[in-house]
Design a protein around this motif. Sequence first.
Motif, PDB file in Angstrom:
ATOM      1  N   PHE A 204     171.630  41.795  39.854  1.00 38.20           N
ATOM      2  CA  PHE A 204     172.930  42.097  39.255  1.00 38.20           C
ATOM      3  C   PHE A 204     172.942  41.782  37.758  1.00 38.20           C
ATOM      4  CE2 PHE A 204     173.883  40.849  43.736  1.00 38.20           C
ATOM      5  CZ  PHE A 204     174.111  42.133  44.200  1.00 38.20           C
ATOM      6  N   LYS A 205     172.153  40.776  37.344  1.00 39.52           N
ATOM      7  CA  LYS A 205     172.019  40.497  35.918  1.00 39.52           C
ATOM      8  C   LYS A 205     171.377  41.686  35.213  1.00 39.52           C
ATOM      9  CE  LYS A 205     169.538  36.759  35.965  1.00 39.52           C
ATOM     10  NZ  LYS A 205     168.768  35.628  35.388  1.00 39.52           N
ATOM     11  N   GLN A 206     170.361  42.253  35.864  1.00 36.68           N
ATOM     12  CA  GLN A 206     169.671  43.389  35.251  1.00 36.68           C
ATOM     13  C   GLN A 206     170.539  44.649  35.279  1.00 36.68           C
ATOM     14  OE1 GLN A 206     165.627  42.356  37.334  1.00 36.68           O
ATOM     15  NE2 GLN A 206     165.199  43.633  35.540  1.00 36.68           N
ATOM     16  N   MET A 207     171.398  44.779  36.278  1.00 33.97           N
ATOM     17  CA  MET A 207     172.315  45.908  36.312  1.00 33.97           C
ATOM     18  C   MET A 207     173.210  45.906  35.083  1.00 33.97           C
ATOM     19  SD  MET A 207     175.160  47.010  39.168  1.00 33.97           S
ATOM     20  CE  MET A 207     176.457  46.058  38.397  1.00 33.97           C
ATOM     21  N   ALA A 208     173.581  44.704  34.609  1.00 30.16           N
ATOM     22  CA  ALA A 208     174.414  44.604  33.418  1.00 30.16           C
ATOM     23  C   ALA A 208     173.692  45.146  32.189  1.00 30.16           C
ATOM     24  CB  ALA A 208     174.829  43.151  33.187  1.00 30.16           C
ATOM     25  N   GLN A 209     172.360  45.064  32.178  1.00 29.65           N
ATOM     26  CA  GLN A 209     171.596  45.627  31.061  1.00 29.65           C
ATOM     27  C   GLN A 209     171.627  47.152  31.127  1.00 29.65           C
ATOM     28  OE1 GLN A 209     170.846  42.973  29.096  1.00 29.65           O
ATOM     29  NE2 GLN A 209     171.756  41.990  30.899  1.00 29.65           N
ATOM     30  N   ALA A 210     171.553  47.697  32.345  1.00 27.66           N
ATOM     31  CA  ALA A 210     171.663  49.145  32.519  1.00 27.66           C
ATOM     32  C   ALA A 210     173.066  49.626  32.166  1.00 27.66           C
ATOM     33  CB  ALA A 210     171.317  49.526  33.957  1.00 27.66           C
ATOM     34  N   ALA A 211     174.063  48.756  32.377  1.00 25.63           N
ATOM     35  CA  ALA A 211     175.451  49.110  32.082  1.00 25.63           C
ATOM     36  C   ALA A 211     175.774  49.008  30.600  1.00 25.63           C
ATOM     37  CB  ALA A 211     176.392  48.207  32.874  1.00 25.63           C
ATOM     38  N   GLY A 212     174.838  48.457  29.827  1.00 27.38           N
ATOM     39  CA  GLY A 212     175.064  48.356  28.395  1.00 27.38           C
ATOM     40  C   GLY A 212     175.804  47.117  27.960  1.00 27.38           C
ATOM     41  N   PHE A 213     175.839  46.065  28.796  1.00 25.70           N
ATOM     42  CA  PHE A 213     176.541  44.835  28.427  1.00 25.70           C
ATOM     43  C   PHE A 213     175.812  44.055  27.337  1.00 25.70           C
ATOM     44  CE2 PHE A 213     179.603  43.715  32.117  1.00 25.70           C
ATOM     45  CZ  PHE A 213     180.047  45.027  32.154  1.00 25.70           C
ATOM     46  N   GLY A 214     174.522  44.260  27.230  1.00 24.13           N
ATOM     47  CA  GLY A 214     173.741  43.519  26.234  1.00 24.13           C
ATOM     48  C   GLY A 214     173.367  42.152  26.734  1.00 24.13           C
ATOM     49  N   PHE A 403     168.576  50.847  45.491  1.00 28.57           N
ATOM     50  CA  PHE A 403     169.785  50.530  44.716  1.00 28.57           C
ATOM     51  C   PHE A 403     169.404  49.851  43.404  1.00 28.57           C
ATOM     52  CE2 PHE A 403     169.182  46.222  46.081  1.00 28.57           C
ATOM     53  CZ  PHE A 403     169.853  45.438  45.158  1.00 28.57           C
ATOM     54  N   TYR A 404     168.330  49.042  43.438  1.00 32.13           N
ATOM     55  CA  TYR A 404     167.861  48.345  42.243  1.00 32.13           C
ATOM     56  C   TYR A 404     167.070  49.278  41.336  1.00 32.13           C
ATOM     57  CZ  TYR A 404     164.888  45.198  39.462  1.00 32.13           C
ATOM     58  OH  TYR A 404     164.215  44.572  38.450  1.00 32.13           O
ATOM     59  N   LEU A 405     166.152  50.037  41.918  1.00 29.15           N
ATOM     60  CA  LEU A 405     165.321  50.932  41.120  1.00 29.15           C
ATOM     61  C   LEU A 405     166.145  52.013  40.432  1.00 29.15           C
ATOM     62  CD1 LEU A 405     162.298  51.276  43.582  1.00 29.15           C
ATOM     63  CD2 LEU A 405     162.407  49.904  41.484  1.00 29.15           C
ATOM     64  N   ASP A 406     167.268  52.380  41.025  1.00 27.99           N
ATOM     65  CA  ASP A 406     168.123  53.405  40.418  1.00 27.99           C
ATOM     66  C   ASP A 406     168.647  52.983  39.048  1.00 27.99           C
ATOM     67  OD1 ASP A 406     167.791  55.196  42.470  1.00 27.99           O
ATOM     68  OD2 ASP A 406     169.705  54.764  43.448  1.00 27.99           O
TER      69      ASP A 406
END
Length: 450
Positions: A204-214, A403-406
């Motif tokens: 979920f931390k890495q999802m935030a990087q994909a979401a553009g949270f920085g 879900f993660y690889l996406d």
Amino acid sequence: MIKRELIASLANREEGPVTVAGWVEKVRDQRYVQFVVLRDESGAAVQLVNGGVVRELDPNSEDPKDADRHVRTTAISEVATGSFVIVSGELQKNERVKLGGIEVQIDKFEVVTAADPETPVAPDSGIDVRLDWRFLDLRRPEQALIFKIQTTFLQALRNVWVEKGFIEVQTPKLMASASESRAELFQLEYFDTTAYLAQSPQFFKQMAQAAGFGGIFEVGPAFRADPSFTSRHATEFTSVDCEFSWIESHEDVMQLHEELIVAGFTAVKEKHGAEIEKLFGQTLEVPTVPFPRIPLAEAKEIVKERGYEVPRNDADMDPEGERQIHAYVKEKYGHDFVFLTDYATSIRPFYHMRHADNASLTNSYDLIYRGVEISTGAQREHRIAVLEQQTVEKGLDPKEMSFYLDFFRHGVPPHGGFGMGLARVLMLMLEQSSIRETTYLFRGPTRLQP
């Protein structure tokens, strides 16, 4: 709110009327006078002096004629240790009083709740007994100080993150699939399917990087189904996590990590240094930067030269090796922290980035503090083709990890981060024997209460 003053503030107060409240720590009954030692949540204690009676609240009284309502009278010598009382009286300076040179001459003394005469916890009680009665154990000033320190430490970390524009998140602790493998996972029924308690918020931390949270951070629970009874393991613990984008290597992660540690230690020393010295008998040192950095392979050779060889079948550094490398760093650099870097691919998760020139090593580290690992950090692999290949190499099913690889199929910047055990940091900072002392309510293989 009950109008009262914290005992810790009385030393700077002028003589005169005062109201305090807290727990009775000791009663000394002499022929014509009684002395009571009272302590409150500030951690300080004050001596109360009285020659009369005490008024105790009685929740069963319904006499409307009673002006003070719910009151009965009893001798002060009968008040049990641990009873909660509210006291009004006259604050007086008295150099002969050991507790700060002040005392309170009692005018009114109300027992709000009376404690049982027999206390189940003694100063010399073992850790298991103290954990059984944790709420009583936490009344000790040194125990209360631990969690004041924790608050100060975390606030200092938050200040650094917020100043850098990081976002705080709260990730779910129920997961549909295993985070890395099914080892050390708590599995539970979840309606018509199966769920797992999160070992970490990594995905979920890495999802935030994909979401553009920085940059993001989280302080929250994590779970490990590890049947370990060591001084540094728990089945539920508080993890301090951080992840951020646009890094060049794991060196960027280490630099932020040490900056956070220094900020936390500085804040604790400034606010609680004197209390730490008084209650724990040690002077807290703020570490200097940069922390020493030693590649794992080199660290093993250093340890070997010191007379200890890490077992050949162990690609990681074992606990004795960690203690030995700390001793070396302390002797050579005068430092309590050391980053061990460049861990083998074989013992790191599939999402750790590998060296560009040596695929057997990862861009990762462990942070060792006083001979104990407190954190793992790394640069993550953000290239989908490479990540899929590493998933298969680790024996994981890409379909289960879809879900993660996406995340990585839609553009993710280079990023990295770390996870750090909060109770371990506090245990080592205060030189405690176990994280049981620095965890509010400890959970282990045989403890689910209180």
